[in-house]
Design an enzyme around this catalytic site. Structure first.
Site, PDB file in Angstrom:
ATOM      1  N   ASP A  33      -5.876  -4.646  -1.450  1.00 37.55           N
ATOM      2  CA  ASP A  33      -4.760  -4.207  -0.604  1.00 37.55           C
ATOM      3  C   ASP A  33      -4.074  -5.390   0.087  1.00 37.55           C
ATOM      4  O   ASP A  33      -4.715  -6.213   0.743  1.00 37.55           O
ATOM      5  CB  ASP A  33      -5.292  -3.228   0.448  1.00 37.55           C
ATOM      6  CG  ASP A  33      -4.188  -2.438   1.115  1.00 37.55           C
ATOM      7  OD1 ASP A  33      -3.322  -3.056   1.743  1.00 37.55           O
ATOM      8  OD2 ASP A  33      -4.196  -1.199   1.017  1.00 37.55           O
ATOM      9  N   SER A  79       0.826  -1.213   0.000  1.00 30.81           N
ATOM     10  CA  SER A  79       0.000   0.000   0.000  1.00 30.81           C
ATOM     11  C   SER A  79       0.864   1.269   0.000  1.00 30.81           C
ATOM     12  O   SER A  79       1.599   1.501  -0.942  1.00 30.81           O
ATOM     13  CB  SER A  79      -0.963  -0.049   1.197  1.00 30.81           C
ATOM     14  OG  SER A  79      -2.094   0.753   0.970  1.00 30.81           O
TER      15      SER A  79
END
Length: 305
Positions: free
Chosen positions: A158, A43
């Site tokens: 993610d 991320s």
């Protein structure tokens, strides 16, 4: 200080705006002559790590981060009504392409790997080849915030769902030393366990809730008197807090499993995950915390001169 001869692998974790602290971490590591041979990122860590591995100087990355004010934050994360997410990713992709263009991971100056999760199988996906921008976009696909990134017949979300601090993947690159950077150790989320009691509201309390207009007025008044400087609606705030709990938990578990030589805990607990406009303060904390960690550990002494 002269650069060491040992190879170093660094894992940069996710955390939204808190991940900007990675910039300060890298600045401090450079001052100690620590030049990573491989970086893994999830991320926010994938964004900073990707830029750095492309060869963008850390001072330039800091300059880019500091240019993101409140207005630019809103532009980057502009909302869009769509199935599967509430943020339009077009401006984010344009931002990434501005600095990384059509760069491929295998052509980077340093070894780099991002982490995503296949939302259908739950598998952790390590991406070390292909489009750098696509790899980062896949790694930042926070469920409910961004649409999953579709590629090669998979839906990527993610990587923080399972590996927010990607230490384990570094074993595949066999570095002499491993460093993990955790920006969620001292987050606002206390992560403690407690016993409590709870009661069901009476029918009168449930039926006596304010009407829609009254709710809006209450929200506006409470926000006006709110000292935490945010204008994020409670729903979004709850969503981000939920995400932060998950990311903090997965980071800690990976630290315990891998047990890296050095964990740099960054205390950015006074900031929120969406406060990208506070980059200067967050970066400075990352820098100072890293210097303190290096000064108070024997990590440097283990390196070959």
């Amino acid at each position: 200080m002269n650069k060491n001869e040992d190879s170093i692998g660094i894992a940069l974790g996710g955390g939204g705006a808190l991940g900007l602290a990675h910039i300060g971490v890298i600045k401090a590591l450079e001052e100690y002559g620590l030049d990573p041979a491989v970086i893994s990122g999830t991320s926010a860590g994938a964004i900073i790590g990707g830029m750095y591995c492309k060869g963008i100087e850390i001072n330039k990355i800091e300059e880019i981060a500091n240019s993101i004010n409140r207005i630019k934050t809103l532009n980057l994360f502009s909302p869009k009504l769509q199935k599967g997410g509430i943020i339009d990713d077009e401006n984010i992709i344009n931002f990434l392409e501005e600095y990384m263009g059509e760069t491929r991971i295998e052509d980077l100056d340093k070894k780099f790997v991002t982490v995503s999760v296949d939302i259908n199988s739950g598998d952790i996906i390590y991406i070390n080849e292909g489009s750098l921008v696509a790899a980062i976009r896949a790694s930042i696909s926070i469920p409910g915030i961004f649409l999953p990134y579709k590629s090669n017949g998979k839906l990527y979300v993610d990587g923080g769902l399972r590996s927010n601090l990607p230490l384990k993947v570094l074993d595949n690159y066999d570095p002499d030393h491993t460093i993990g950077v955790n920006v969620l150790k001292n987050s606002k989320i206390s992560m403690q366990s407690h016993y409590s009691t709870i009661e069901l509201k009476s029918e009168a309390e449930r039926n006596g809730s304010p009407n829609f207009i009254d709710k809006i007025n209450q929200y506006m008044n409470s926000d006006k008197n709110n000292n935490d400087n945010t204008s994020i609606p409670p729903l979004i705030r709850s969503l981000f807090n939920s995400i932060q709990i998950l990311l903090a938990e997965t980071s800690q578990k990976e630290i315990e499993i891998v047990d890296p030589e050095l964990v740099i805990d960054i205390d950015v607990s006074k900031f929120h995950m969406w406060e990208f406009w506070k980059s200067e303060e967050i970066i400075n904390i990352g820098y100072q915390n890293t210097l303190n960690n290096l000064q108070n550990s024997d990590f440097i002494n283990k390196l070959k001169p």
